[in-house]
Design a protein around this motif. Structure first.
Motif, PDB file in Angstrom:
ATOM      1  N   ALA A  19      -4.352  20.073  14.286  1.00  0.00           N
ATOM      2  CA  ALA A  19      -3.247  20.572  14.105  1.00  0.00           C
ATOM      3  C   ALA A  19      -1.678  19.890  14.820  1.00  0.00           C
ATOM      4  CB  ALA A  19      -2.766  21.768  15.483  1.00  0.00           C
ATOM      5  N   PHE A  61      -1.806  27.365  16.840  1.00  0.00           N
ATOM      6  CA  PHE A  61      -0.567  27.659  15.290  1.00  0.00           C
ATOM      7  C   PHE A  61       0.418  27.949  15.410  1.00  0.00           C
ATOM      8  CE2 PHE A  61      -4.775  27.967  13.474  1.00  0.00           C
ATOM      9  CZ  PHE A  61      -4.430  27.103  12.330  1.00  0.00           C
ATOM     10  N   THR A  67       0.537  27.185   9.698  1.00  0.00           N
ATOM     11  CA  THR A  67      -0.186  28.170   8.963  1.00  0.00           C
ATOM     12  C   THR A  67      -1.587  28.498   9.167  1.00  0.00           C
ATOM     13  OG1 THR A  67       2.054  29.414   7.522  1.00  0.00           O
ATOM     14  CG2 THR A  67      -0.065  30.406   7.560  1.00  0.00           C
ATOM     15  N   LEU A  68      -2.277  29.987   9.697  1.00  0.00           N
ATOM     16  CA  LEU A  68      -4.023  29.619   9.323  1.00  0.00           C
ATOM     17  C   LEU A  68      -4.217  30.137   8.048  1.00  0.00           C
ATOM     18  CD1 LEU A  68      -6.718  29.788  10.474  1.00  0.00           C
ATOM     19  CD2 LEU A  68      -6.384  31.174  12.174  1.00  0.00           C
ATOM     20  N   CYS A 102      -5.433  35.973  10.068  1.00  0.00           N
ATOM     21  CA  CYS A 102      -5.178  35.308   8.881  1.00  0.00           C
ATOM     22  C   CYS A 102      -5.750  36.133   7.782  1.00  0.00           C
ATOM     23  CB  CYS A 102      -6.312  34.104   9.452  1.00  0.00           C
ATOM     24  SG  CYS A 102      -7.173  33.269   8.395  1.00  0.00           S
TER      25      CYS A 102
END
Length: 295
Positions: A19, A61, A67-68, A102
């Protein structure tokens, strides 16, 4: 639209590191691998998704600003021996996605290799009807990638019954959505643009992968490929190194109202073999796609 990638190409890396690197390179989203803990593609541990795992993923996140986009678990939901456990793991992915906000879980329809296609579709209706309802109740959509998965059939025939627009239309009647990937259409002799425009409203996620046609090989093997079931006459590449016209693809998605994530699926054999090479391949994909996307 946001640009991201599927984390399965970096199985040796921790999601925190993925990430941070993704955000530093300008990516905006991640499609996170959610295979069982026995598999190295398990950046989110959905089979032991407790409060600590929830907080770990949410923190990653929040801190990265990414964004997931989807939890990815692409396995054979119609496997004659393992199908029930695959179905159960899809449910675990749905639970994790719902807890994290999500919107989608990605998987394959699959196939029982010993049964004809029509019999498989009957079985798939029985399997996916309850799965779609389970997801709907939790505010999650199941997206199916249109990958052929020839390796799942002993003779190299399609092992995932979601490879053509004809089968997409059957999937949509069950409430399934499409994780549209143009690379597999090229490999089937289907024009990606012809297969895209009528179905944009059914697309909930996009995977960006390219296909390079190897000169002269199709004249030896034909579209079905070698008797070994391997590709033979083509290979997957990162966007920009194959046949897909990404300018037209992104333009058509935008015109059709798609405002979701375009997620690079890195399966490029040239840019594989180490974390650094994979990251270089992802960089090529980023430079190919980013300037085409609105926002």
């Amino acid at each position: 639209m946001k640009l991201g990638f599927l984390t399965a190409c970096l199985p040796e890396s921790d999601l925190t590191d993925i990430a941070r690197w993704a955000a530093s390179q300008g990516f905006e989203a991640l499609e996170v691998a959610g295979w069982p803990s026995s598999d190295d593609r398990n950046h989110i541990r959905v089979d032991r998704f407790d409060d600590a795992e929830h907080d770990r993923i949410a923190r990653i996140f929040a801190e990265s600003g990414l964004t997931l986009s989807s939890i990815a678990y692409y396995e054979n939901n119609l496997h004659p021996q393992e199908g029930a456990e695959v179905n159960a793991h899809v449910r675990r992915c749905i639970d994790a996605a719902a807890a994290l906000g999500c919107p989608t879980v990605g998987t394959f329809v699959g196939r029982h290799p010993g049964l004809p296609v029509l019999d498989n579709l009957k079985r798939a209706t029985d399997v996916f009807g309850p799965l779609v309802e389970y997801a709907r109740q939790r505010g999650v959509e199941i997206v199916i990638e249109n990958c052929v998965m020839k390796s799942w059939h002993p003779d190299g025939y399609p092992g995932n019954l979601a490879y053509s627009p004809e089968l997409w239309e059957w999937m949509f009647t069950l409430g399934l959505k499409l994780n549209w990937d143009p690379s597999h259409l090229v490999a089937l002799g289907i024009d990606p643009m012809t297969a895209l425009t009528p179905y944009i409203r059914h697309i909930a996620h996009v995977q960006a992968k390219d296909t390079q046609i190897l000169p002269g090989e199709i004249d030896r093997y034909g579209h079905y490929g070698p008797i070994s079931g391997e590709k033979g006459w083509y290979r997957f590449r990162v966007p920009g190194l194959g046949q897909v016209d990404w300018t037209r693809v992104i333009d058509a998605l935008y015109e059709g109202g798609y405002d979701g994530v375009v997620s690079v699926e890195h399966e490029d054999p040239v840019w594989s073999g180490s974390t650094e090479r994979v990251q270089t391949g992802l960089g090529i994909a980023y430079r190919t796609l980013r300037h085409l996307m609105p926002g």
